[in-house]
Design a protein around this motif. Structure first.
Motif, short mmCIF file in Angstrom:
data_model
loop_
_atom_site.label_atom_id
_atom_site.label_comp_id
_atom_site.label_asym_id
_atom_site.label_seq_id
_atom_site.Cartn_x
_atom_site.Cartn_y
_atom_site.Cartn_z
N UNK A 1 13.65 -91.75 -13.85
CA UNK A 1 12.58 -90.93 -12.98
C UNK A 1 11.68 -91.95 -12.04
N UNK A 2 11.54 -93.33 -12.99
CA UNK A 2 10.53 -93.92 -12.34
C UNK A 2 11.01 -94.57 -11.05
N UNK A 3 12.24 -94.41 -10.66
CA UNK A 3 12.93 -94.97 -9.53
C UNK A 3 12.28 -94.37 -8.43
N UNK A 4 11.70 -93.23 -8.49
CA UNK A 4 11.31 -92.37 -7.35
C UNK A 4 9.82 -92.38 -7.14
N UNK A 5 8.98 -92.82 -8.45
CA UNK A 5 7.65 -92.67 -8.26
C UNK A 5 6.91 -93.77 -7.53
N UNK A 6 6.00 -93.27 -6.70
CA UNK A 6 5.07 -94.12 -5.33
C UNK A 6 6.13 -94.48 -4.50
N UNK A 7 7.19 -93.86 -4.11
CA UNK A 7 8.15 -94.18 -2.99
C UNK A 7 7.88 -93.11 -2.01
N UNK A 8 8.22 -93.37 -0.54
CA UNK A 8 7.85 -92.44 0.46
C UNK A 8 9.11 -91.67 0.16
N UNK A 9 8.48 -90.37 0.54
CA UNK A 9 9.36 -89.30 0.25
C UNK A 9 9.39 -88.69 1.70
N UNK B 1 5.12 -94.36 -19.16
CA UNK B 1 6.31 -95.18 -19.10
C UNK B 1 7.40 -94.79 -18.39
N UNK B 2 7.56 -93.43 -18.25
CA UNK B 2 8.73 -92.80 -17.68
C UNK B 2 8.28 -92.06 -16.56
N UNK B 3 7.04 -91.69 -16.35
CA UNK B 3 6.59 -90.89 -15.43
C UNK B 3 6.66 -89.53 -15.47
N UNK B 4 7.22 -89.06 -16.69
CA UNK B 4 7.23 -87.48 -16.99
C UNK B 4 7.55 -87.53 -18.56
N UNK B 5 7.03 -86.29 -18.92
CA UNK B 5 7.18 -85.97 -20.33
C UNK B 5 8.40 -85.00 -20.54
N UNK B 6 9.43 -84.87 -19.44
CA UNK B 6 10.22 -83.84 -19.45
C UNK B 6 11.13 -83.91 -20.95
N UNK C 1 19.15 -90.84 -6.42
CA UNK C 1 19.57 -89.53 -7.12
C UNK C 1 19.16 -89.47 -8.51
N UNK C 2 18.37 -88.48 -8.88
CA UNK C 2 17.96 -88.59 -10.23
C UNK C 2 18.45 -87.41 -10.89
N UNK C 3 19.50 -87.68 -11.57
CA UNK C 3 20.42 -86.59 -12.21
C UNK C 3 19.75 -86.32 -13.64
N UNK C 4 19.47 -85.27 -14.12
CA UNK C 4 18.70 -84.90 -15.25
C UNK C 4 19.73 -83.97 -16.12
N UNK C 5 20.69 -84.53 -17.03
CA UNK C 5 21.85 -83.83 -17.65
C UNK C 5 21.30 -83.02 -18.82
N UNK C 6 22.16 -81.96 -19.11
CA UNK C 6 21.85 -81.25 -20.39
C UNK C 6 22.19 -81.93 -21.66
N UNK C 7 21.26 -81.86 -22.70
CA UNK C 7 21.81 -82.55 -23.97
C UNK C 7 21.66 -81.26 -25.00
N UNK D 1 15.55 -85.95 -5.85
CA UNK D 1 15.80 -87.39 -4.81
C UNK D 1 14.84 -87.76 -3.90
N UNK D 2 14.68 -88.82 -3.35
CA UNK D 2 13.84 -89.15 -2.42
C UNK D 2 14.69 -90.17 -1.33
#
Length: 421
Positions: free
Chosen positions: A262-270, A243-248, A411-417, A402-403
């Motif tokens: 994260x799904x915003x960049x899946x299957x997009x041209x990089x 559902x999210x493209x990653x188990x991160x 831009x895919x930002x992954x902040x700490x929690x 990013x892609x």
């Protein structure tokens, strides 16, 4: 016959009538001598499923076959498992549409009908008849039990939907033998611990199920049916990957920005340097594999093995990518340095034992001439890493993901929690 639990019962059986070992108390079969827990001659003290068999017998779920025997390795039929499930389930019975015409006069008719009313299966699932004496496969058993869980808790039903296109951590996923329609069934069975695979990495999709295995699985089912689907981390990993493209988020302290998904960049041209080809990210698996070589995560065995060095500084990432070269005879360094998106443009997995067991395709330098052909798309896995402990002054992982797709930057930002993992 009245069912007894936890008592040693000695019954004299007249004749040599063969009976169903799973028959209910109102069965038309005569029952053979029924041993209580711990007293079967063919279940030794060191037998792997002894405690499970003892428990199942004490609860009245299973019985012996007579003459002090349990026959733990005997296969289980559809009728027998249906009878057992009708006893262990805490589901509410519902109206069933349809019937099982080939059960007329069969000892299991009432219990099969009850199992259907409890949600384990439907008459429509058996267009050619229920076939009560047919031996049960592991996949079929998993399907019945998982559907039973879904009938009890809607979130298990959602888990089935969420894992419809996930990566299933069994050898049959890549090597063949696992029907795509069964992805969610096996995912929920594995993710809850209801069933486990074999040492060779297989689930054993087409193997028949034994009485000992049923006893062990019944104990797990009895517990799982009282818990929430989202309480199982392994299942959450498989749901998140689909559902999210990653188990991160399940494995690491990081969380994905809810807007910059994260799904915003899946299957997009990089974008690739020097226009070497078209690169796309399909999904990313994160594995916790520390310096002591302790694995965390349902996907860890697929990507790391004892030949891989563990790390206390990094989480390993493995990305499934597709790449279509614009040139022939591409070299390894050209591909590895082909994009600023390091998780997608990187080295191969380099875990030979795991790759042989599960059949995951990665890239090796010697394979480049065969898989990197101009204009031909290839799909494979690459490996990278992210820091376990990012700079506390920073709000994101080093080098935001990013892609660039047609000039649009995501831009895919992954902040700490601050949370426990």
């Amino acid at each position: 016959m009245k069912r007894y639990s936890g008592l040693v019962v000695s019954l004299v059986v007249l004749g040599s009538i063969m009976v169903s070992i799973f028959a209910s108390s109102n069965s038309s079969h005569a029952e053979a001598t029924t041993k209580s827990a711990g007293s079967f001659f063919d279940v030794k003290s060191n037998f792997w499923a002894k405690s499970s068999i003892d428990y199942a017998v004490s609860k009245g779920y299973l019985k012996g076959v007579g003459n002090g025997l349990f026959k733990p390795d005997a296969p289980v039929t559809r009728a027998e498992l249906a009878a057992v499930l009708s006893r262990v389930s805490i589901n509410t019975e519902n109206q069933v549409n349809g019937e099982f015409p080939d059960l007329a006069g069969h000892w299991s008719k009432d219990e099969v009908n009850r199992a259907a009313a409890l949600g384990f299966f439907k008459p429509i699932d058996f267009p050619n008849g229920f076939k009560p004496t047919q031996k049960l496969t592991r996949t079929e058993m998993a399907k019945w039990m998982v559907h039973g869980l879904a009938a009890h808790d809607a979130d298990f039903g959602q888990a089935l939907k969420d894992t419809a296109d996930t990566l299933v951590p069994v050898a049959e996923y890549y090597k063949g033998g696992l029907n795509k329609l069964d992805y969610p069934i096996v995912s929920v069975a594995l993710g809850t611990g209801l069933m486990t695979g074999y040492p060779d990495g297989t689930f054993g999709t087409g193997k028949t199920t034994t009485r000992a295995e049923v006893a062990a699985i019944l104990m797990r089912y009895e517990s799982i049916q009282t818990k929430a689907a989202n309480s199982y981390r392994d299942l959450n990993e498989m749901r998140a990957l689909a559902t999210q493209g990653t188990n991160l988020e399940i494995i690491t302290p990081y969380v994905i920005d809810p807007v910059k998904k994260f799904t915003n960049i899946l299957n997009k041209k990089i974008s690739t340097r020097n226009n070497i080809g078209t690169l796309k990210l399909k999904r990313m698996v994160v594995v916790d594999y520390n310096k002591s070589k302790q694995m965390k995560g349902v996907y860890a065995p697929l990507f790391v093995d004892k030949t891989v060095t563990g790390s206390d500084e990094y989480f390993y990432t493995f990305s499934e990518v597709s790449f279509t070269p614009n040139v022939d005879k591409l070299e390894e360094n050209t591909f590895v340095n082909g994009s600023s998106l390091n998780i997608a443009s990187s080295m191969g997995i380099r875990a030979p034992e795991a790759q042989r067991k599960y059949g995951i395709l990665s890239i090796e330098p010697e394979w480049y001439p065969s898989i990197f052909k101009k204009g031909i798309e290839s799909t494979f896995w690459v490996g990278y890493w992210i820091k376990r402990n990012n700079d506390p002054k920073s709000n994101s992982i080093e080098g935001d993901i990013y892609t660039i797709d047609g000039g649009f930057t995501t831009i895919i930002s992954i902040p700490r929690e601050s949370k426990k993992i």
